[in-house]
Design an enzyme around this catalytic site. Structure first.
Site, short mmCIF file in Angstrom:
data_model
loop_
_atom_site.label_atom_id
_atom_site.label_comp_id
_atom_site.label_asym_id
_atom_site.label_seq_id
_atom_site.Cartn_x
_atom_site.Cartn_y
_atom_site.Cartn_z
N GLU A 1 38.02 28.76 40.90
CA GLU A 1 39.21 29.54 40.60
C GLU A 1 39.02 31.00 41.00
O GLU A 1 37.89 31.50 41.06
CB GLU A 1 39.55 29.45 39.11
N GLY B 1 40.47 32.11 34.88
CA GLY B 1 39.90 32.60 36.13
C GLY B 1 38.55 31.99 36.42
O GLY B 1 38.35 30.79 36.25
N ARG C 1 35.39 22.89 33.67
CA ARG C 1 36.67 22.25 33.33
C ARG C 1 37.18 21.37 34.45
O ARG C 1 37.74 20.30 34.21
CB ARG C 1 37.70 23.30 32.91
N ARG D 1 39.32 31.43 51.75
CA ARG D 1 38.37 30.33 51.50
C ARG D 1 39.07 29.00 51.31
O ARG D 1 38.60 27.96 51.78
CB ARG D 1 37.41 30.68 50.39
N TRP E 1 41.15 28.12 26.24
CA TRP E 1 41.87 29.34 26.65
C TRP E 1 43.28 29.03 27.11
O TRP E 1 44.16 29.87 27.01
CB TRP E 1 41.08 30.10 27.72
N ASN E 2 43.54 27.80 27.64
CA ASN E 2 44.92 27.41 27.91
C ASN E 2 45.71 27.41 26.60
O ASN E 2 46.82 27.94 26.54
CB ASN E 2 45.01 26.02 28.53
N HIS F 1 42.90 20.72 36.47
CA HIS F 1 42.01 20.30 35.38
C HIS F 1 42.79 20.11 34.07
O HIS F 1 43.91 20.59 33.91
CB HIS F 1 40.90 21.34 35.17
#
Length: 181
Positions: A88, A26, A64, A127, A18-19, A13
């Site tokens: 995520e 998460g 995102r 998963r 937050w990046n 993405h």
């Protein structure tokens, strides 16, 4: 893996706030920045320019990744649908903490650890590997739009990695990686 030849594409993405702030996103649903939206649109253009073809885009339900996938779908005309297994990893108590924190770096090497309320690497791999098994068995080419934690699992599905290589692996926002079998 089967004997037939195939490939898939993985796209992380676009940039999130937050990046920018060096925080672990998460499973927390953090939106793209305006640059993140621009990155996704530019990625769609690059995919067209490179002649990359896919039958379908599968994307994480987190906003995102969804917004990134929908920008790419709009630019390329490739249909897109949500795939819950691409969500995520839930990093539990580490979500919103520093991505380069010493405690988190050590915890990432513990594949069975659930991060106090989160999800273990083994559960995540189960998963994602199940999804990849389905993709490899199909006759379609998919583009997966998801997260850095998912990128690690996808890479480990196709390549041998040590625990340290796995913990340290990452891709840039809106990077496009191709995997073949």
């Amino acid at each position: 893996m089967s004997g037939k030849k195939g490939h898939l594409y993985f796209v992380r993405h676009g940039q999130t706030i937050w990046n920018v702030e060096n925080k672990i996103c998460g499973a927390t649903d953090i939106a793209l920045t305006s640059l993140g939206h621009e990155q996704a649109i530019e990625t769609g253009k690059r995919i067209l320019e490179r002649g990359i073809r896919a039958d379908e885009i599968l994307y994480s339900p987190l906003v995102r990744a969804r917004d990134t996938a929908l920008h790419i779908s709009e630019m390329t005309g490739v249909p897109a649908r949500e795939e819950g297994r691409l969500r995520e990893q839930n990093f539990g108590k580490y979500e919103s903490t520093a991505r380069d924190g010493v405690e988190f770096a050590l915890a990432k090497k513990e594949f069975v650890c659930r991060y106090e309320g989160g999800e273990s690497m083994l559960h995540l791999a189960q998963r994602v590997y199940n999804l990849l098994d389905e993709i490899v068995a199909s006759d379609k080419t998919y583009m997966l739009v998801a997260h850095n934690g998912i990128a690690r699992v996808v890479h480990s599905y196709f390549y041998e990695m040590t625990n340290e290589e796995y913990a340290g692996f990452g891709v840039e926002n809106c990077a496009v990686k191709e995997y073949q079998w």
